[in-house]
Design a protein around this motif. Sequence first.
Motif, PDB file in Angstrom:
ATOM      1  N   VAL A  19       0.849  -1.192   0.000  1.00 45.74           N
ATOM      2  CA  VAL A  19       0.000   0.000   0.000  1.00 45.74           C
ATOM      3  C   VAL A  19       0.886   1.245   0.000  1.00 45.74           C
ATOM      4  N   ARG A  20       0.309   2.348  -0.395  1.00 49.27           N
ATOM      5  CA  ARG A  20       1.076   3.601  -0.487  1.00 49.27           C
ATOM      6  C   ARG A  20       1.083   4.350   0.832  1.00 49.27           C
ATOM      7  N   SER A  21      -0.088   4.631   1.347  1.00 51.81           N
ATOM      8  CA  SER A  21      -0.217   5.582   2.446  1.00 51.81           C
ATOM      9  C   SER A  21       0.108   4.970   3.802  1.00 51.81           C
ATOM     10  N   CYS A  22       0.803   5.762   4.632  1.00 49.14           N
ATOM     11  CA  CYS A  22       1.069   5.335   6.009  1.00 49.14           C
ATOM     12  C   CYS A  22      -0.207   5.272   6.840  1.00 49.14           C
ATOM     13  N   THR A  23      -1.289   5.848   6.354  1.00 50.13           N
ATOM     14  CA  THR A  23      -2.572   5.773   7.043  1.00 50.13           C
ATOM     15  C   THR A  23      -2.969   4.326   7.310  1.00 50.13           C
ATOM     16  N   PHE A  24      -2.574   3.420   6.392  1.00 49.21           N
ATOM     17  CA  PHE A  24      -2.940   2.011   6.521  1.00 49.21           C
ATOM     18  C   PHE A  24      -1.740   1.133   6.889  1.00 49.21           C
ATOM     19  N   ARG A  25      -0.685   1.782   7.376  1.00 48.15           N
ATOM     20  CA  ARG A  25       0.500   1.041   7.812  1.00 48.15           C
ATOM     21  C   ARG A  25       0.704   1.328   9.303  1.00 48.15           C
ATOM     22  N   PRO A  26       0.136   0.520  10.191  1.00 42.46           N
ATOM     23  CA  PRO A  26       0.097   0.840  11.627  1.00 42.46           C
ATOM     24  C   PRO A  26       1.472   0.908  12.296  1.00 42.46           C
ATOM     25  N   ILE A  27       2.452   0.219  11.744  1.00 39.21           N
ATOM     26  CA  ILE A  27       3.794   0.242  12.351  1.00 39.21           C
ATOM     27  C   ILE A  27       4.663   1.317  11.699  1.00 39.21           C
ATOM     28  N   TYR A  28       4.700   1.304  10.381  1.00 39.64           N
ATOM     29  CA  TYR A  28       5.635   2.181   9.675  1.00 39.64           C
ATOM     30  C   TYR A  28       5.336   3.668   9.897  1.00 39.64           C
ATOM     31  N   LYS A  29       4.076   4.018  10.110  1.00 37.87           N
ATOM     32  CA  LYS A  29       3.758   5.442  10.282  1.00 37.87           C
ATOM     33  C   LYS A  29       4.470   6.020  11.510  1.00 37.87           C
ATOM     34  N   TRP A  30       4.705   5.194  12.524  1.00 39.98           N
ATOM     35  CA  TRP A  30       5.443   5.680  13.700  1.00 39.98           C
ATOM     36  C   TRP A  30       6.927   5.835  13.385  1.00 39.98           C
ATOM     37  N   PHE A  31       7.442   4.954  12.541  1.00 44.15           N
ATOM     38  CA  PHE A  31       8.842   5.101  12.139  1.00 44.15           C
ATOM     39  C   PHE A  31       9.045   6.334  11.264  1.00 44.15           C
ATOM     40  N   MET A  32       8.014   6.732  10.522  1.00 45.84           N
ATOM     41  CA  MET A  32       8.113   7.971   9.753  1.00 45.84           C
ATOM     42  C   MET A  32       8.254   9.169  10.685  1.00 45.84           C
ATOM     43  N   LEU A  33       7.514   9.155  11.791  1.00 37.12           N
ATOM     44  CA  LEU A  33       7.646  10.233  12.772  1.00 37.12           C
ATOM     45  C   LEU A  33       9.028  10.203  13.422  1.00 37.12           C
ATOM     46  N   VAL A  34       9.560   8.982  13.648  1.00 36.50           N
ATOM     47  CA  VAL A  34      10.924   8.858  14.194  1.00 36.50           C
ATOM     48  C   VAL A  34      11.931   9.445  13.207  1.00 36.50           C
ATOM     49  N   LEU A  35      11.707   9.247  11.907  1.00 36.53           N
ATOM     50  CA  LEU A  35      12.604   9.810  10.897  1.00 36.53           C
ATOM     51  C   LEU A  35      12.591  11.339  10.947  1.00 36.53           C
ATOM     52  N   VAL A  36      11.419  11.926  11.115  1.00 34.27           N
ATOM     53  CA  VAL A  36      11.322  13.390  11.223  1.00 34.27           C
ATOM     54  C   VAL A  36      12.127  13.876  12.426  1.00 34.27           C
TER      55      VAL A  36
END
Length: 410
Positions: A331-348
């Motif tokens: 899938v494209r959006s982190c909206t439907f990726r329950p784990i990876y969306k938190w790692f995106m915030l960690v990247l920021v």
Amino acid sequence: MATSHGTPPVFNNKVIAWIDHRLPIFSYLEKEYHTFPTPRNFNYFWNFGAIATVMLVLMIATGVVLATNYTPHTTMAFDSVERIMRDVPQGWLIRYLHMNGASFFFIAVYIHIFRGMYYGSYKSPRELLWILGVIIFLLMMATAFMGYVLPWGQMSFWGATVITNLFSAIPVVGDSIVTWLWGGFAVENPTLNRFYALHYLLPFIIVAVVALHVVALHVHGSNNPLGIDPKGPQDTVPFHPYYTMKDGFGVVVFLIIYGAFVFFQPNYLGDAANYIEANPLVTPTHIVPEWYFLPFYAILRAIPDKLGGVLAMFAAIGVLFVLPWLDTSRVRSCTFRPIYKWFMLVLVVDVIVLGVCGANPPEGWYVPIAQLATVYYFFHFLILLPVLGKIERPLPLPPSIADAVLKKAG
């Protein structure tokens, strides 16, 4: 003007109709910026493409005015900038608009990039659209670096000396590249002249690449927060007036914040040392680039080896070019990726930490923190992204954009 779906527009104005019959520019604008079907669920993060475009136009306009009053010579550059500030009518305003405009241009582009990463706008079929965006980012960095040299202050001179010297780390040809960049054997008048010429030229190249970026965008349409393609007319709305109004509102809010810095804190984002004329015999206590380069500057300094630091700094940008192929998620959006969306915030957070480390001298705790942040940056892209994409179980996607929007409204 009258038009219907699937038929070319008919312009009631005879002059416009006459021109359009011979050069269909108005038909193009009608198709691509009026009736163009756009996903109906854009949020305000999608405003930053339009905001970046406005800032690019503003930077070119103010830059042309400044160029008519600037003298690209080491004995006169600093004084010509002071003359712009003091004697040229409204010169202080034009200079502050341009100087702060660079920072706000990067703010808009950084948000635009992280939005694209969070919602998967780089994934198929928009890989080339993403690559063109990274090329624009590289051109911006080159333009900003050369522009920072032009005031010929202490930080301008020593920043140019340090950054250009990095190329000497390249085996065999490094010293020749540095001599070619300098136009001699030190940062002097030939360096200033060629940086001035390139700083004036590159924004117009950026405009050309932005045009390609927009064309690529309109081939497959924009991504959206759900990361799913429109299933039919019920999922889209015409670009005008819905998103022209929304973009207009976002631009106005952004320009208000930008104006507050220009009029009330014009030097907040700059360095006070750049108001001291360049002196090759006096080295500043701490040489630091503009804030938008600081994360990459921290990566450069985090590697003890000079060549290794240079390679890591360029790799930090180069990894963005292959991002579409590193992400293995279905899938494209982190909206439907329950784990990876938190790692995106960690990247920021990681990028912000790198920026803080880059702004401070490479001593004490800043060195190991910068090294850990550098390791995580590459770990995120090269290991976490490919592996997590294969093992993470995404949430179920909605059947269509319209269903998701109406369910949320209900």
